[in-house]
Motif scaffolding. Sequence first.
Motif, PDB file in Angstrom:
ATOM      1  N   PHE A 168      28.422  49.637  47.247  1.00 18.47           N
ATOM      2  CA  PHE A 168      27.212  50.470  47.240  1.00 18.47           C
ATOM      3  C   PHE A 168      26.162  49.997  46.236  1.00 18.47           C
ATOM      4  O   PHE A 168      25.018  50.425  46.302  1.00 18.47           O
ATOM      5  N   LYS A 169      26.520  49.100  45.326  1.00 21.21           N
ATOM      6  CA  LYS A 169      25.541  48.582  44.362  1.00 21.21           C
ATOM      7  C   LYS A 169      25.016  47.205  44.759  1.00 21.21           C
ATOM      8  O   LYS A 169      23.870  46.861  44.452  1.00 21.21           O
ATOM      9  N   GLY A 170      25.850  46.422  45.399  1.00 23.50           N
ATOM     10  CA  GLY A 170      25.426  45.107  45.835  1.00 23.50           C
ATOM     11  C   GLY A 170      25.425  44.081  44.721  1.00 23.50           C
ATOM     12  O   GLY A 170      25.657  44.390  43.543  1.00 23.50           O
ATOM     13  N   PRO A 171      25.141  42.816  45.078  1.00 26.46           N
ATOM     14  CA  PRO A 171      25.233  41.713  44.112  1.00 26.46           C
ATOM     15  C   PRO A 171      24.001  41.517  43.236  1.00 26.46           C
ATOM     16  O   PRO A 171      23.922  40.521  42.509  1.00 26.46           O
ATOM     17  N   GLY A 172      23.062  42.426  43.273  1.00 27.96           N
ATOM     18  CA  GLY A 172      21.815  42.227  42.531  1.00 27.96           C
ATOM     19  C   GLY A 172      21.897  42.533  41.054  1.00 27.96           C
ATOM     20  O   GLY A 172      20.901  42.443  40.344  1.00 27.96           O
ATOM     21  N   THR A 173      23.060  42.907  40.540  1.00 29.41           N
ATOM     22  CA  THR A 173      23.205  43.242  39.121  1.00 29.41           C
ATOM     23  C   THR A 173      24.530  42.687  38.607  1.00 29.41           C
ATOM     24  O   THR A 173      25.469  42.450  39.376  1.00 29.41           O
ATOM     25  N   THR A 174      24.617  42.495  37.298  1.00 29.00           N
ATOM     26  CA  THR A 174      25.862  42.014  36.667  1.00 29.00           C
ATOM     27  C   THR A 174      26.468  43.088  35.764  1.00 29.00           C
ATOM     28  O   THR A 174      27.106  42.773  34.750  1.00 29.00           O
ATOM     29  N   ASP A 175      26.283  44.343  36.131  1.00 23.98           N
ATOM     30  CA  ASP A 175      26.848  45.434  35.328  1.00 23.98           C
ATOM     31  C   ASP A 175      28.366  45.393  35.283  1.00 23.98           C
ATOM     32  O   ASP A 175      28.981  46.082  34.465  1.00 23.98           O
ATOM     33  N   TRP A 176      28.975  44.613  36.160  1.00 22.25           N
ATOM     34  CA  TRP A 176      30.436  44.511  36.200  1.00 22.25           C
ATOM     35  C   TRP A 176      30.986  43.659  35.054  1.00 22.25           C
ATOM     36  O   TRP A 176      32.198  43.697  34.775  1.00 22.25           O
ATOM     37  N   LEU A 177      30.137  42.883  34.398  1.00 22.66           N
ATOM     38  CA  LEU A 177      30.618  41.956  33.370  1.00 22.66           C
ATOM     39  C   LEU A 177      31.350  42.669  32.231  1.00 22.66           C
ATOM     40  O   LEU A 177      32.429  42.240  31.813  1.00 22.66           O
ATOM     41  N   GLY A 178      30.781  43.748  31.725  1.00 26.01           N
ATOM     42  CA  GLY A 178      31.400  44.461  30.608  1.00 26.01           C
ATOM     43  C   GLY A 178      32.776  45.009  30.958  1.00 26.01           C
ATOM     44  O   GLY A 178      33.762  44.729  30.238  1.00 26.01           O
ATOM     45  N   PRO A 179      32.903  45.786  32.048  1.00 28.45           N
ATOM     46  CA  PRO A 179      34.228  46.285  32.420  1.00 28.45           C
ATOM     47  C   PRO A 179      35.237  45.170  32.701  1.00 28.45           C
ATOM     48  O   PRO A 179      36.421  45.300  32.375  1.00 28.45           O
ATOM     49  N   LEU A 180      34.777  44.072  33.304  1.00 29.93           N
ATOM     50  CA  LEU A 180      35.706  42.991  33.629  1.00 29.93           C
ATOM     51  C   LEU A 180      36.204  42.305  32.353  1.00 29.93           C
ATOM     52  O   LEU A 180      37.382  41.958  32.240  1.00 29.93           O
ATOM     53  N   ARG A 181      35.322  42.127  31.388  1.00 30.45           N
ATOM     54  CA  ARG A 181      35.759  41.578  30.097  1.00 30.45           C
ATOM     55  C   ARG A 181      36.770  42.502  29.418  1.00 30.45           C
ATOM     56  O   ARG A 181      37.753  42.052  28.822  1.00 30.45           O
ATOM     57  N   SER A 182      36.502  43.801  29.484  1.00 39.13           N
ATOM     58  CA  SER A 182      37.413  44.768  28.871  1.00 39.13           C
ATOM     59  C   SER A 182      38.793  44.715  29.529  1.00 39.13           C
ATOM     60  O   SER A 182      39.830  44.761  28.847  1.00 39.13           O
ATOM     61  N   PHE A 183      38.813  44.611  30.847  1.00 42.31           N
ATOM     62  CA  PHE A 183      40.090  44.537  31.548  1.00 42.31           C
ATOM     63  C   PHE A 183      40.810  43.231  31.219  1.00 42.31           C
ATOM     64  O   PHE A 183      42.049  43.198  31.123  1.00 42.31           O
ATOM     65  N   ALA A 184      40.033  42.161  31.017  1.00 44.56           N
ATOM     66  CA  ALA A 184      40.640  40.887  30.631  1.00 44.56           C
ATOM     67  C   ALA A 184      41.361  41.011  29.295  1.00 44.56           C
ATOM     68  O   ALA A 184      42.419  40.404  29.083  1.00 44.56           O
ATOM     69  N   THR A 185      40.812  41.808  28.391  1.00 41.78           N
ATOM     70  CA  THR A 185      41.467  42.034  27.101  1.00 41.78           C
ATOM     71  C   THR A 185      42.820  42.710  27.303  1.00 41.78           C
ATOM     72  O   THR A 185      43.816  42.364  26.658  1.00 41.78           O
ATOM     73  N   THR A 186      42.861  43.677  28.211  1.00 45.26           N
ATOM     74  CA  THR A 186      44.122  44.352  28.529  1.00 45.26           C
ATOM     75  C   THR A 186      45.124  43.378  29.129  1.00 45.26           C
ATOM     76  O   THR A 186      46.313  43.365  28.749  1.00 45.26           O
ATOM     77  N   LEU A 187      44.666  42.558  30.073  1.00 47.51           N
ATOM     78  CA  LEU A 187      45.553  41.584  30.707  1.00 47.51           C
ATOM     79  C   LEU A 187      46.074  40.575  29.685  1.00 47.51           C
ATOM     80  O   LEU A 187      47.270  40.224  29.690  1.00 47.51           O
ATOM     81  N   ALA A 188      45.212  40.120  28.800  1.00 49.53           N
ATOM     82  CA  ALA A 188      45.624  39.133  27.795  1.00 49.53           C
ATOM     83  C   ALA A 188      46.646  39.714  26.835  1.00 49.53           C
ATOM     84  O   ALA A 188      47.596  39.030  26.417  1.00 49.53           O
ATOM     85  N   GLY A 189      46.485  40.999  26.482  1.00 52.90           N
ATOM     86  CA  GLY A 189      47.451  41.641  25.599  1.00 52.90           C
ATOM     87  C   GLY A 189      48.826  41.709  26.232  1.00 52.90           C
ATOM     88  O   GLY A 189      49.852  41.465  25.571  1.00 52.90           O
ATOM     89  N   ALA A 190      48.868  42.035  27.526  1.00 51.05           N
ATOM     90  CA  ALA A 190      50.150  42.078  28.229  1.00 51.05           C
ATOM     91  C   ALA A 190      50.756  40.680  28.331  1.00 51.05           C
ATOM     92  O   ALA A 190      51.976  40.506  28.178  1.00 51.05           O
ATOM     93  N   ARG A 191      49.908  39.697  28.560  1.00 46.04           N
ATOM     94  CA  ARG A 191      50.422  38.314  28.703  1.00 46.04           C
ATOM     95  C   ARG A 191      51.036  37.824  27.392  1.00 46.04           C
ATOM     96  O   ARG A 191      52.097  37.174  27.405  1.00 46.04           O
ATOM     97  N   ARG A 192      50.422  38.129  26.271  1.00 46.83           N
ATOM     98  CA  ARG A 192      50.940  37.669  24.976  1.00 46.83           C
ATOM     99  C   ARG A 192      52.319  38.265  24.679  1.00 46.83           C
ATOM    100  O   ARG A 192      53.156  37.616  24.066  1.00 46.83           O
ATOM    101  N   GLN A 193      52.549  39.491  25.095  1.00 47.02           N
ATOM    102  CA  GLN A 193      53.790  40.184  24.736  1.00 47.02           C
ATOM    103  C   GLN A 193      54.806  40.221  25.873  1.00 47.02           C
ATOM    104  O   GLN A 193      55.842  40.877  25.760  1.00 47.02           O
ATOM    105  N   LEU A 194      54.510  39.521  26.945  1.00 44.85           N
ATOM    106  CA  LEU A 194      55.390  39.582  28.113  1.00 44.85           C
ATOM    107  C   LEU A 194      56.814  39.167  27.786  1.00 44.85           C
ATOM    108  O   LEU A 194      57.786  39.776  28.253  1.00 44.85           O
TER     109      LEU A 194
END
Length: 378
Positions: A168-194
Amino acid sequence: MTTRREFLGGVTTAGAMTFLGAGPAAASTDADPALDADPNADADPIADPDADTRDPDPLAQQGEARNAIFAIDTDTRTYYDALRAELIHQLSPVIIVQNDYRGGRYTLIHDGAQESLHPVSDMFESAKSIAHAPLGIYSIIAPYLSHRIPDLPGSTRLDRHDLDMVAFKGPGTTDWLGPLRSFATTLAGARRQLGDARMPHGLEASSTRILDASLEFVDASVRRSSIDMTSFESYTSRLTNDIAINIEHAAQAQIEGVEALMTRWRDQVGAADWPGLYIVVLSIWTTSALNQNSIIVKRFMDPANADSHLIDLPTAQPPADAVFVALDNLARIVQDNVAAETVFPLDRELADALKGPEDLMAQAILSQLACPYRSRTG
């Protein structure tokens, strides 16, 4: 005509007295001899000049008549609700399963006692949690996808209107960058302690591949500040086998935990009461048709009653009080089972409709829609 759920209810005290032949008590007064006239005596009453001599309004009469008829349904529903409220406390034995991220919260109610617990080990949640990484990324980027469907293996199964609504928002904005970076932090934390999670070797290996691929996709998307369906599906298609491995480990943990609990509870309830066991499994609609908990518990039920005593109850959201919701619905089912055979002792079709999930009016509506010009009585 109301549906059976709207039809069932109760009677007011005054209505019950009238039904039984009792009327309101006559007022006790000292009679005035002057007013104690012979009812058969001729009288020449003085006309009241203000009296309304018009004919009764037919619409008003119709409204009063229909309100009197509607009162039957109102009173019936009152009694039906009262019966259900009391029946809730008589239901036994009952097992209630609230599906959740931990494999399900199980509650046994038997002879007035209640026990609740999560029987599944946390290996279930660990395996599913990592398998959900691609779904987490999708949930972030989906609103920003293009409405154009690329030529991909599953593109023919993708509903264009569904995609239009989700993106519903389309590709005209990069507002997804912040949430995706935040989720990457979560994924990286799990990977380090796996390695410290002490998972089985196969599960740890598949989980490693899922996390590594997910971090690679996020890193590439962030660096080019762009996401698209082609690159996302390229990332997820590599993980099909690894996600399947995680699901297998989660399934094994769930089976082992639930089977151990059901075995204990079956011995606890006893051979005399176990055949009458009802199990109500609450889940959201998207997991209700073939729910994992329902599959496992059905194997422990009395074969003669399993189909009718295992209730899969879809909900819009997990209820705040799953036990009450389950018992409230089960009370309706149980009292309808008895009502069906006593209210419709000669009509198998109507009885089956009343005692099941089918609406009581469904067959009549289907019949009339199939033949709208058939002759009607009345």
